[in-house]
Each structure stands twice: as structure tokens, then as C-alpha cells.
Design a protein around this motif. Structure first.
Motif, PDB file in Angstrom:
ATOM      1  N   TYR A   1       2.755  -7.261   1.981  1.00 55.44           N
ATOM      2  CA  TYR A   1       1.841  -7.230   3.186  1.00 55.44           C
ATOM      3  C   TYR A   1       1.322  -8.236   3.650  1.00 55.44           C
ATOM      4  CZ  TYR A   1       2.158  -1.996   2.914  1.00 55.44           C
ATOM      5  OH  TYR A   1       2.447  -0.694   3.019  1.00 55.44           O
TER       6      TYR A   1
ATOM      7  N   LEU B   1       3.075  -4.394   6.921  1.00 61.49           N
ATOM      8  CA  LEU B   1       4.020  -4.506   5.841  1.00 61.49           C
ATOM      9  C   LEU B   1       5.026  -5.359   6.284  1.00 61.49           C
ATOM     10  CD1 LEU B   1       5.580  -3.265   3.510  1.00 61.49           C
ATOM     11  CD2 LEU B   1       6.515  -1.477   5.369  1.00 61.49           C
TER      12      LEU B   1
ATOM     13  N   GLN C   1      -2.125  -9.724   5.501  1.00 67.35           N
ATOM     14  CA  GLN C   1      -3.410  -9.469   6.066  1.00 67.35           C
ATOM     15  C   GLN C   1      -4.112 -10.589   6.638  1.00 67.35           C
ATOM     16  OE1 GLN C   1      -6.545  -7.642   3.470  1.00 67.35           O
ATOM     17  NE2 GLN C   1      -7.306  -6.502   5.234  1.00 67.35           N
TER      18      GLN C   1
ATOM     19  N   LEU D   1      -0.232  -9.856   0.289  1.00 68.19           N
ATOM     20  CA  LEU D   1      -0.569  -9.211  -0.953  1.00 68.19           C
ATOM     21  C   LEU D   1       0.970  -8.318  -1.187  1.00 68.19           C
ATOM     22  CD1 LEU D   1      -3.414  -8.214   1.314  1.00 68.19           C
ATOM     23  CD2 LEU D   1      -3.804  -7.817  -1.075  1.00 68.19           C
TER      24      LEU D   1
ATOM     25  N   LEU E   1      -3.722  -4.384   7.236  1.00 67.18           N
ATOM     26  CA  LEU E   1      -2.485  -4.842   6.290  1.00 67.18           C
ATOM     27  C   LEU E   1      -1.277  -4.455   7.088  1.00 67.18           C
ATOM     28  CD1 LEU E   1      -4.885  -3.385   4.169  1.00 67.18           C
ATOM     29  CD2 LEU E   1      -3.261  -4.623   2.862  1.00 67.18           C
TER      30      LEU E   1
ATOM     31  N   ARG F   1      -4.461 -16.259  -0.680  1.00 67.59           N
ATOM     32  CA  ARG F   1      -4.897 -16.820   0.441  1.00 67.59           C
ATOM     33  C   ARG F   1      -4.406 -18.090   0.831  1.00 67.59           C
ATOM     34  NH1 ARG F   1      -9.680 -15.696   3.149  1.00 67.59           N
ATOM     35  NH2 ARG F   1     -10.412 -14.300   1.461  1.00 67.59           N
TER      36      ARG F   1
ATOM     37  N   PHE G   1       6.293  -3.693  -2.431  1.00 63.63           N
ATOM     38  CA  PHE G   1       6.139  -4.040  -1.016  1.00 63.63           C
ATOM     39  C   PHE G   1       5.349  -5.369  -0.742  1.00 63.63           C
ATOM     40  CE2 PHE G   1       7.485   0.320  -0.089  1.00 63.63           C
ATOM     41  CZ  PHE G   1       7.075   0.971  -1.342  1.00 63.63           C
TER      42      PHE G   1
ATOM     43  N   PHE H   1      -2.425  -2.915  -5.592  1.00 66.36           N
ATOM     44  CA  PHE H   1      -2.268  -3.994  -4.946  1.00 66.36           C
ATOM     45  C   PHE H   1      -2.506  -5.082  -5.823  1.00 66.36           C
ATOM     46  CE2 PHE H   1      -1.613  -3.293  -0.271  1.00 66.36           C
ATOM     47  CZ  PHE H   1      -2.123  -2.015  -0.223  1.00 66.36           C
ATOM     48  N   GLY H   2      -1.877  -6.162  -5.592  1.00 67.02           N
ATOM     49  CA  GLY H   2      -2.013  -7.617  -6.300  1.00 67.02           C
ATOM     50  C   GLY H   2      -3.377  -8.182  -5.635  1.00 67.02           C
ATOM     51  N   SER H   3      -3.810  -9.097  -6.356  1.00 66.14           N
ATOM     52  CA  SER H   3      -5.136  -9.792  -6.008  1.00 66.14           C
ATOM     53  C   SER H   3      -4.908 -10.441  -4.835  1.00 66.14           C
ATOM     54  CB  SER H   3      -5.854 -10.757  -7.195  1.00 66.14           C
ATOM     55  OG  SER H   3      -4.611 -11.574  -7.407  1.00 66.14           O
TER      56      SER H   3
END
Lengths: 113, 111
Positions: free
Chosen positions: B35, B45, B37, B92, B43, B107, B33, B102-104
Motif C-alpha cells: 500500500y 493498494l 499512504q 506499507l 491507504l 517513509r 499486499f 501492517f508493517g511499520s
């Protein structure tokens, strides 16, 4: 699609007090409800979850309750500590629709020492 | 639970360009998935990526803007195309049937 509402958006409590965050969902097919904690600059981390066949679940100072009839669920944190300060997100998902998580708007919790 | 390696961790991009974000999972997963943010927000989708089929996009997100690849059960990419400042956000990836990991995050700043 699923719509998840979350309240309050901000919450301040004194250290040692309890904090309660509430969420409502719209899709009656949702059957899994996780809660995530996100500290500043970090990824969300799962802290507790509940399935629709359970009314309450507890893990040390954290508990979650679910009312399927009313379509709402709540996070309860007891004996709050400064390290509990973070943003908390609720979410809802349904296996029927592919396990996508739909998140609430978040609650910024501040625990005052 | 699965461990996800996401990169880049951050990037500053010029408007009109594209950025591809990669996620590598340490185990085979059926669904991944993606996302978004936005600063101080929740978050949202973007899409669900299944291996061997086209991604499924949520309302408000389109394939031309956010093309996704899923070449195997451990890897996926999200491309943010023709970027504008409004695309500045954290992106993410996540995996899991219950209890997402979640991945890190990436940004992204578009200037």
C-alpha cells in the motif's frame, strides 16, 4: 473495482459523548468490513471487523453495524476518551476478488477533554 | 496474528534513483499486499504479491515503476523506481486473509 466512501472527514466530540463514522461501498460481492485506527506516525491497527452474515458486532465501547441492502456500515464509539483521538479508516474486501482491502478516505476524530 | 518486519523505516532519496523496501513475515502467508499512504491521505493498494506468480497491480500502478519480488512465503520486496518528488509517501506491506496486519511502514522522501 470497489469504491469505499467515508464520512465525515473530521469529527470533534466532547469526552464522554458518542462518535459515529459512516461508510458506503459499491461492490455487492464485498463480504468483510474491518475498521482501523491510525495514530500519528504509527501503522494502522485493526479495532473491529464485521462479516456480511452479521448485522452488528460490539466490543466494549466500540460497535459496528452493517446494512447489506443499503451497502453501508458504521462505526460507533461510545463514552469517548481522549485516547480515542486518531484517524479511523473503514475498508471493504471480498474473497471473490482476492481479499484485497479497499479503504475509505479516513475520519480524523478529536475527543476534547 | 503475523508479525512483519519492514525496512528501511525511512529514507531520503535523490530523484531518478530507486529504493527497495523489504518485508519479512514471521510465518508463511499466501498473499502479501503493498500500500501507499500519501501525507494525510488514505491507504491505496499498489499490488498483490503471490509467491510463485507475478504480482497483480491496481489501476494506476505499473510493474516498471513498482517492481515486486516474492521469492518465498515469508518475504517480499517493493522497489520504487526512477523516483520523483511525487513518490514521496509512506509505503506499507500487509498480510492477512481477514484483519490485515501492517508493517511499520517506510517513509520515503524524494528530493
Amino acid at each position: 473495482g470497489e469504491n469505499v466512501e467515508q464520512h465525515p472527514s473530521t469529527l470533534s466530540v466532547q469526552e464522554g459523548d458518542s462518535a459515529v463514522i459512516k461508510c458506503t461501498y459499491s461492490d455487492s460481492a464485498s463480504n468483510y468490513f474491518p475498521w482501523y485506527k491510525q495514530e500519528l506516525g504509527k501503522r494502522p491497527q485493526l479495532i473491529i471487523d464485521i462479516r456480511s452474515n452479521v448485522g452488528e458486532k460490539k466490543d466494549q465501547r466500540i460497535a459496528v453495524t452493517l446494512n447489506k441492502t443499503a451497502k453501508h456500515f458504521s462505526l460507533h464509539i461510545t463514552e469517548t476518551q481522549p485516547e480515542d483521538s486518531a484517524v479511523y479508516f473503514c475498508a471493504a474486501s471480498s474473497r471473490n476478488t482476492g481479499n484485497q482491502f479497499y479503504f475509505g478516505t479516513g475520519t480524523s476524530l478529536t475527543v476534547i477533554p | 496474528s503475523a508479525v512483519i518486519s519492514q525496512k528501511p523505516s525511512r529514507d531520503i532519496c535523490q530523484r531518478g534513483t530507486s529504493l527497495t523496501i523489504q518485508c519479512q513475515v514471521d510465518s508463511q502467508v499466501t498473499m502479501m499486499f503493498w500500500y501507499r499512504q500519501q501525507p494525510g491521505q488514505s491507504l491505496t493498494l499498489i499490488a498483490t504479491a503471490n509467491q510463485g506468480s507475478e504480482a497483480t497491480y491496481e489501476s494506476g500502478f505499473v510493474i516498471d515503476k513498482f517492481p515486486i519480488s516474492r521469492p518465498n512465503l515469508t518475504f517480499s520486496t517493493l522497489t520504487v523506481s526512477n523516483m520523483s518528488p511525487e513518490d514521496s509517501s509512506i509505503y506499507l506491506c500487509s498480510v492477512g486473509v481477514e484483519g490485515y496486519t501492517f508493517g511499520s511502514g517506510t517513509r520515503l522522501t524524494v528530493v
